[in-house]
Write an enzyme that holds these catalytic residues in place. Structure first.
Site, short mmCIF file in Angstrom:
data_model
loop_
_atom_site.label_atom_id
_atom_site.label_comp_id
_atom_site.label_asym_id
_atom_site.label_seq_id
_atom_site.Cartn_x
_atom_site.Cartn_y
_atom_site.Cartn_z
N GLU A 72 -13.35 -24.00 -11.95
CA GLU A 72 -12.70 -24.18 -10.65
C GLU A 72 -13.03 -25.49 -9.99
OE1 GLU A 72 -12.06 -19.94 -8.43
OE2 GLU A 72 -14.13 -20.55 -8.73
N HIS B 146 -17.62 -13.77 -33.40
CA HIS B 146 -16.27 -13.37 -33.80
C HIS B 146 -15.25 -14.45 -33.41
CE1 HIS B 146 -17.35 -9.33 -35.08
NE2 HIS B 146 -18.18 -9.30 -34.06
N CYS C 165 -0.11 -21.02 1.99
CA CYS C 165 -0.14 -22.11 2.96
C CYS C 165 -0.80 -21.64 4.25
CB CYS C 165 1.27 -22.60 3.23
SG CYS C 165 2.19 -23.00 1.74
N LYS D 62 -16.52 -20.45 -12.19
CA LYS D 62 -16.99 -21.41 -11.19
C LYS D 62 -16.97 -22.83 -11.74
CE LYS D 62 -17.24 -18.95 -7.83
NZ LYS D 62 -16.11 -18.34 -8.49
N GLU E 272 -17.97 -14.96 -14.50
CA GLU E 272 -17.96 -15.58 -13.17
C GLU E 272 -18.55 -16.98 -13.22
OE1 GLU E 272 -17.66 -16.18 -8.99
OE2 GLU E 272 -16.55 -15.04 -10.50
N LYS F 253 -7.52 -20.81 -1.33
CA LYS F 253 -8.47 -19.72 -1.16
C LYS F 253 -7.82 -18.35 -1.21
CE LYS F 253 -12.58 -18.10 -0.09
NZ LYS F 253 -13.68 -18.19 -1.05
N TRP G 277 0.28 -25.37 0.08
CA TRP G 277 -0.02 -25.23 -1.34
C TRP G 277 1.33 -25.04 -2.03
CZ3 TRP G 277 0.68 -21.63 -5.28
CH2 TRP G 277 -0.10 -21.82 -6.42
N ARG H 21 -6.55 -23.00 2.60
CA ARG H 21 -5.39 -22.24 2.14
C ARG H 21 -4.40 -23.11 1.39
NH1 ARG H 21 -5.01 -17.22 4.77
NH2 ARG H 21 -2.87 -17.09 4.06
N ASN I 213 4.83 -19.57 5.16
CA ASN I 213 3.86 -19.21 4.12
C ASN I 213 4.45 -18.05 3.33
OD1 ASN I 213 1.57 -18.66 2.55
ND2 ASN I 213 0.66 -17.38 4.15
N GLY I 214 4.64 -18.23 2.03
CA GLY I 214 5.23 -17.17 1.22
C GLY I 214 6.23 -17.73 0.24
#
Length: 611
Positions: A491, A507, A2, A488, A484, A606, A73, A27, A99-100
């Site tokens: 996301e 495979h 957060c 992307k 990557e 983020k 968040w 955040r 936050n936590g």
């Protein structure tokens, strides 16, 4: 994960806090809230983004020169008005933003309920607010001591700002595991989860350490630890400008940050490569270089995109320095009782420098005697303070949740480290070393060439915007790029995508390929080129759609693939820095075409400061 903003001083707090929350919204953006002190306390909060909070407060009292805000968040409890912060204790004595995660909140909640406390939310933060209040009322201590006593009962991580309604002129802040920065002005103080909301008002900051408590009022700051030992505030100057955190003329931060990569990569090696482009200097690890050269093993720990950068690092260190490398998810590494030796070097990679799992893994490796190096973007963050040595990437603020320039800057640092280590160990001769360094310094201009292809890449995105699945294939240095690229797409466009080593396709994943399956193949000229040509033929034999990223001038794959994106020729070890750019563009434009929120994708934040 957060975001917290708070202010105490003589200015009107509301616009400072709202603007700060907008800058911290990367955040978390499930809900938002604000508490303002002015002969009483006004608390406003709602589900949604900061703009929804602004609408919610329209026409309501928003005066006051002390206040706190929060953008969330969700961890405990779904996004809702009730679960939004700030949280007020049952008797209205304390207001808290957090936050936590409080890990033992359930036990504390049962204990408080047995004492007559009711709860209005599902959050762990409301438990903490009531715990502080209970100590304050039962033990008849002042607010600061009540906070410190409460924190001795808490297991977990927190960045906290607390107001006691019996003392309207004071804010109390505390930190353990979750970042908190104090901005120091003229008889005023700013608090935030990072420096971005502060830079408009002051460049003087204090980075709070774990288990520190700050008591702030107009013109007065006291810093101590939970045990009540006084601490001397260490004021640092931050080098950050408003322009760096502004979108400028771009539609999204992500697009701006894609275009910033020639500059961010150049900033990463600026001052670290000699003027004649023949030598690398990494002052941050100069004292650790002998240890690195003697290491029997390098362990790279990271999460998400940083983990993909670490995988590129594995290829680099093993090829140029001939040192065995293991790349570990920090979240798994810390829980599987890994074997760590004193002659191991652990490299921790994090954009924010606050990634909770990576921090915990660092502490565990330190306890077992390993040398810890950090690669991080944010000066003053936790990881640089926990590591023995390290290198800042100097990528500048990255606001878009989907990482772009942070990845290429991390890969640039790893590349310089691998080249330098290989030269130090005598494994790279002077001629080859100079050529490698010169090729690295050419990368920004080559990326500039790729950026000119955006409109062509956008047309490819239009073709595949309605896909439900996608495969990304690469070999060697380009396998991590495939991972990557797939990340992307997942996301920001919410399309299921997977990255594989190209040879592994047969495979299992080959069963998925049909005429509706886009397959992105990173296939620049390298030692495995002929093999990946065969992999493309296997895809085409099953009617798959191939989008190939190739070296400029390639004629073989161009005649096989449905779409081709060219990148300039370069040394194969540097190819990840070029080939990832088209994949960033693909993901960006598909997300825009699908109407997705590019900079704030659903369910993500983020900086992952919780486990």
């Amino acid at each position: 994960m957060c975001g917290i903003v708070a202010y105490v001083g003589d200015r009107t707090a509301y616009p400072i806090i709202i603007k700060g929350l907008q800058r911290l919204e990367y955040r978390g953006y499930d809900s938002a809230g604000i508490a303002l002190v002015n002969k009483g306390i006004h608390v406003y909060k709602c589900k949604g983004k900061v703009k929804d909070l602004e609408m919610h407060t329209n026409g309501k009292p928003i005066t006051g020169s002390i206040g706190m805000g929060h953008t969330r968040w969700a961890t405990h409890g779904e996004p809702s008005d009730n679960n939004a912060h700030p949280h007020v204790s049952q008797n209205g004595k304390f207001i808290v933003v957090h936050n936590g995660i409080i890990e033992n909140y359930s036990h504390l909640k049962k204990e408080l309920m047995s004492r007559g406390y009711d709860f209005q939310s599902e959050t762990d933060t409301e438990v903490l607010a009531n715990l502080i209040e209970n100590i304050y009322l039962e033990e008849k201590v002042d607010a600061e001591l009540a906070v410190r006593l409460a924190l001795t009962k808490v297991i977990g991580a927190y960045g906290l700002v607390i107001s006691c309604t019996d003392n309207h002129d004071q804010l109390i802040a505390a930190r353990k595991g979750s970042p908190l920065v104090i901005g120091v002005g003229e008889k005023e103080y700013f608090l935030a989860s990072d420096a971005t909301p502060i830079i408009e008002y002051t460049d003087q900051v204090i980075y709070m350490n774990d288990e520190e408590v700050a008591i702030l009022s107009r013109g007065d700051l006291t810093l101590k630890n939970i045990q009540n030992d006084a601490k001397k505030p260490k004021i640092q100057k931050i080098n950050l400008s408003i322009e760096e955190i502004d979108k400028g003329n771009f539609d999204h931060f992500m697009l701006k940050e894609i275009y910033e990569q020639p500059i961010s990569i150049e900033d990463t090696f600026r001052g670290r490569i000699s003027m004649d482009r023949s030598k690398i200097f990494l002052g941050g690890i100069i004292e650790a270089l002998p240890k690195l050269a003697e290491a029997k093993r390098i362990i790279i720990i990271a999460c998400g995109t940083s983990w993909h950068a670490g995988m590129v690092g594995e290829y680099l260190f093993e090829e140029f320095a001939r040192t065995p490398v293991e790349v570990e998810y920090a979240s798994e590494f810390r829980y599987r009782n890994p074997v760590i030796n004193k002659d191991d070097v652990v490299i921790a990679i994090s954009q924010s420098g606050e990634t909770a799992d990576t921090l915990a893994a660092i502490k565990m490796a330190k306890e077992q005697g390993a040398t810890i190096l950090g690669i991080c973007n944010v000066a003053g963050s936790s990881i640089p303070r926990e590591t023995h040595a390290g290198v800042y990437t100097h990528a500048g603020p990255e606001i878009g949740v989907a990482s772009t320039k942070a990845f290429t800057s991390q890969v640039t640092v790893l590349t310089m480290m691998a080249f330098l280590l290989g030269k130090t160990k005598g494994l790279i001769n002077e001629t080859d070393y100079k050529k490698l360094v010169q090729e690295l310094t050419d990368i920004p201009d080559k990326i500039g060439t790729i950026l000119k292809s955006e409109s062509e890449i956008e047309k490819i995105a239009q073709t595949y915007q309605h896909a439900n699945n996608a495969l990304y294939l690469g070999r060697g240095y380009l396998f991590p790029v495939a991972l990557e690229g797939a990340l992307k797409l997942k996301e920001i466009s919410y399309i299921h995508a997977e990255g594989y080593p190209a040879a592994e396709m047969k495979h299992g994943p080959i069963a998925l390929i049909d005429e509706n399956m886009p397959v992105f193949v990173i296939a620049t000229k390298d030692k495995s080129y002929e093999k990946i040509v065969s992999n493309i033929q296997e895809v085409k034999a099953r009617n798959g759609k191939v989008i190939a990223i190739v070296t400029k001038g390639d004629s073989v794959i161009k005649n096989m693939a449905d779409h081709v994106i060219e990148v300039p020729d370069c040394h194969e070890a540097l190819a990840p820095l070029l080939t990832v750019i088209p994949l960033q563009f693909i993901s960006y434009h598909i997300a825009v075409l699908r109407g997705c929120d590019v900079d704030q994708p659903r369910n993500l934040a983020k900086s992952v400061t919780v486990e």
